[in-house]
Design an enzyme around this catalytic site. Structure first.
Site, mmCIF file in Angstrom:
data_model
loop_
_atom_site.group_PDB
_atom_site.id
_atom_site.type_symbol
_atom_site.label_atom_id
_atom_site.label_comp_id
_atom_site.label_asym_id
_atom_site.label_seq_id
_atom_site.Cartn_x
_atom_site.Cartn_y
_atom_site.Cartn_z
ATOM 1 N N ASP A 224 -2.923 -10.077 -4.873
ATOM 2 C CA ASP A 224 -2.247 -10.577 -3.347
ATOM 3 C C ASP A 224 -1.188 -9.611 -3.315
ATOM 4 O OD1 ASP A 224 -2.013 -11.301 -0.928
ATOM 5 O OD2 ASP A 224 -1.768 -13.483 -1.502
ATOM 6 N N ARG A 225 -0.924 -9.095 -2.094
ATOM 7 C CA ARG A 225 0.125 -8.141 -1.328
ATOM 8 C C ARG A 225 1.297 -9.115 -1.778
ATOM 9 N NH1 ARG A 225 -0.447 -7.866 4.853
ATOM 10 N NH2 ARG A 225 -1.574 -6.126 4.457
ATOM 11 N N ASN B 253 -3.500 -9.251 15.331
ATOM 12 C CA ASN B 253 -4.388 -8.183 14.665
ATOM 13 C C ASN B 253 -5.434 -7.383 15.572
ATOM 14 O OD1 ASN B 253 -2.819 -9.072 12.396
ATOM 15 N ND2 ASN B 253 -4.688 -8.702 10.999
ATOM 16 N N ASN B 254 -5.311 -6.255 15.849
ATOM 17 C CA ASN B 254 -6.237 -5.537 16.608
ATOM 18 C C ASN B 254 -7.411 -4.873 15.699
ATOM 19 O OD1 ASN B 254 -4.755 -3.877 19.416
ATOM 20 N ND2 ASN B 254 -4.115 -5.616 18.642
ATOM 21 N N THR C 290 0.924 11.930 12.273
ATOM 22 C CA THR C 290 0.881 11.433 11.092
ATOM 23 C C THR C 290 -0.511 11.319 10.599
ATOM 24 O OG1 THR C 290 1.252 9.172 11.407
ATOM 25 C CG2 THR C 290 3.197 10.368 11.585
ATOM 26 N N TYR D 8 7.833 -3.586 7.029
ATOM 27 C CA TYR D 8 7.083 -3.371 8.552
ATOM 28 C C TYR D 8 7.853 -4.198 9.670
ATOM 29 C CZ TYR D 8 3.954 -3.442 12.089
ATOM 30 O OH TYR D 8 3.146 -3.750 13.496
ATOM 31 N N TYR E 64 -7.369 -9.672 -0.673
ATOM 32 C CA TYR E 64 -6.101 -10.245 -1.372
ATOM 33 C C TYR E 64 -6.271 -11.544 -1.597
ATOM 34 C CZ TYR E 64 -3.647 -6.050 -0.172
ATOM 35 O OH TYR E 64 -2.886 -4.492 -0.163
ATOM 36 N N ALA F 281 4.868 4.162 16.140
ATOM 37 C CA ALA F 281 5.215 3.332 14.811
ATOM 38 C C ALA F 281 4.519 3.437 13.968
ATOM 39 C CB ALA F 281 5.043 1.647 15.494
ATOM 40 N N THR G 5 4.513 -6.548 17.823
ATOM 41 C CA THR G 5 3.576 -7.227 16.902
ATOM 42 C C THR G 5 3.876 -8.839 16.753
ATOM 43 O OG1 THR G 5 2.747 -7.238 14.488
ATOM 44 C CG2 THR G 5 4.846 -6.362 14.728
ATOM 45 N N ASP G 6 2.912 -9.540 16.383
ATOM 46 C CA ASP G 6 3.220 -10.828 15.857
ATOM 47 C C ASP G 6 3.892 -11.144 14.700
ATOM 48 O OD1 ASP G 6 1.060 -10.164 14.480
ATOM 49 O OD2 ASP G 6 -0.438 -11.643 15.145
ATOM 50 N N GLU G 7 3.912 -10.192 13.747
ATOM 51 C CA GLU G 7 4.481 -10.169 12.536
ATOM 52 C C GLU G 7 5.966 -10.274 12.537
ATOM 53 O OE1 GLU G 7 3.108 -7.898 9.348
ATOM 54 O OE2 GLU G 7 1.215 -7.359 10.455
#
Length: 364
Positions: free
Chosen positions: A301-302, A188-189, A35, A159, A216, A82, A133-135
């Protein structure tokens, strides 16, 4: 002895493949859809290397997966594949559901079918390692303890919801079918080969071009920053010694606000690539740039932006003896220097579609 790596041409995946061959001669079959964020140039050093076999394809293609598994007989599968950018998931969530949920399901089913055909003595040694992910854990307040593996899942973006779903599938395939799975949840990497839609490479690339450095909201969102080389060493260790069915949090023990990160990058660029010496001018005003920090621009902001992530990594330290080798200060210096040393790579990944995306996303 072979590994099947999915998504091994993206940021973390390509770093893992390069790191693997620095430590091992065990072959890798690398399946990647290519992608926008997949870049074969990341693995140019492996051209002609018999240890590395690249296959362009989708983890959602069950027939392709079955053929690769039957042909190469891997002892383990490491799943990096992903869709991973929160902003893109807000604008177009369907791709995230398709790859992260449906794709993971089809990969699990193909691997389960393959694993069930292995001789009974070989099945316990097989591993399916799922990179997450931590998210998935949601958002923390400033006083909350870091996320532990026992935290409940509270994903807040399309996500993170899609990754949470994939984690649940992996867990279920272990508990229902006995598939020997491992899950890693990382913070976060940052590091080399990072596509410049994410914060750190975006700031580096924009600063050198005299473009606005978008931050942001108030910039006080906190993340735990993990150098990608440390992440790769953690995955190798989990693959080597992790207990099937277990989850391992991986973090850098480096909590920083987004604004702190941006200012740190600006300060390093002031030192390593001073704007006056490079003749950098503000893309908006045309004025000479004296210090990169003057380009910082606060933007809307997002939607639903999580305030803080932090990782409790005591489990992987205690059980597997892993800990990060890099501090944020050492890792970010290596990262900035890498981008300064590889301007051609940066130029080639910044297509017209990328520039259009940045303009749309940050309204700058």
């Amino acid at each position: 002895m072979t590994l099947l790596v999915t998504g091994g041409v993206g940021f973390i995946g390509s770093n893992f493949v390069l790191d693997w061959f620095r430590c091992s001669d065990e072959p890798i079959v690398n399946l990647d859809k290519l992608t926008y964020a997949g870049n074969r140039e990341n693995l140019a050093a492996l051209e002609g290397d018999a240890r590395h076999t690249f296959v362009q394809g989708d983890i959602g293609d069950r027939a392709l997966l079955e053929r690769l598994l039957a042909e190469h007989r891997p002892r383990a599968v490491v799943n990096f594949a992903a869709e991973s950018h929160v902003d893109r998931s807000i604008h177009g969530p369907e791709d995230f559901i398709q790859t992260n949920v449906v794709g993971t399901f089809r990969l699990l089913e193909a691997v389960r079918a393959y694993w069930s055909t292995l001789p009974e003595a070989e099945r316990p040694a097989f591993r399916f390692l799922h990179v997450s992910t931590d998210e998935v854990y949601g958002s923390l307040s400033p006083t909350d303890p870091p996320f532990a593996e026992t935290n409940r899942y509270e994903p807040n973006s399309p996500y993170s919801a899609s990754k949470a779903a994939s984690d649940h599938l992996v867990r279920a395939w272990h508990h229902t079918y006995g598939l020997p799975v491992l899950t890693t949840n990382c913070s976060n990497n940052y590091g080399p080969y990072h596509f410049p839609e994410k914060l750190i490479p975006l700031i580096i690339v924009n600063a050198l071009a005299g473009k606005p450095l978008p931050v942001y909201g108030d910039g006080q969102q906190v993340r735990d920053w993990l150098y990608v080389g440390d992440h790769c060493s953690a995955i190798r260790r989990v693959l080597e010694a992790g207990t099937p069915g277990q989850t391992y949090n991986i973090g850098g023990r480096s909590e920083k606000t987004n604004l702190e990160v941006v200012r740190t990058v600006c300060a390093l660029l002031d030192e390593l690539a001073p704007a006056p010496q490079r003749g950098v001018r503000d893309a908006r005003s045309g004025a000479p740039v004296e210090r990169y920090e003057q380009l910082i621009t606060f933007v809307a902001d997002r939607p639903g932006h999580d305030r803080r992530y932090a990782m409790d990594i005591r489990k992987i330290e205690r059980e597997l003896g892993w800990r990060p080798a890099e501090t944020f200060e050492s890792g970010i210096r290596k990262t900035v220097q890498w981008y300064l040393d590889h301007p051609q790579w940066v130029a080639r990944v910044q297509s017209g579609a990328y520039r259009q995306w940045v303009a749309q996303q940050y309204a700058i």
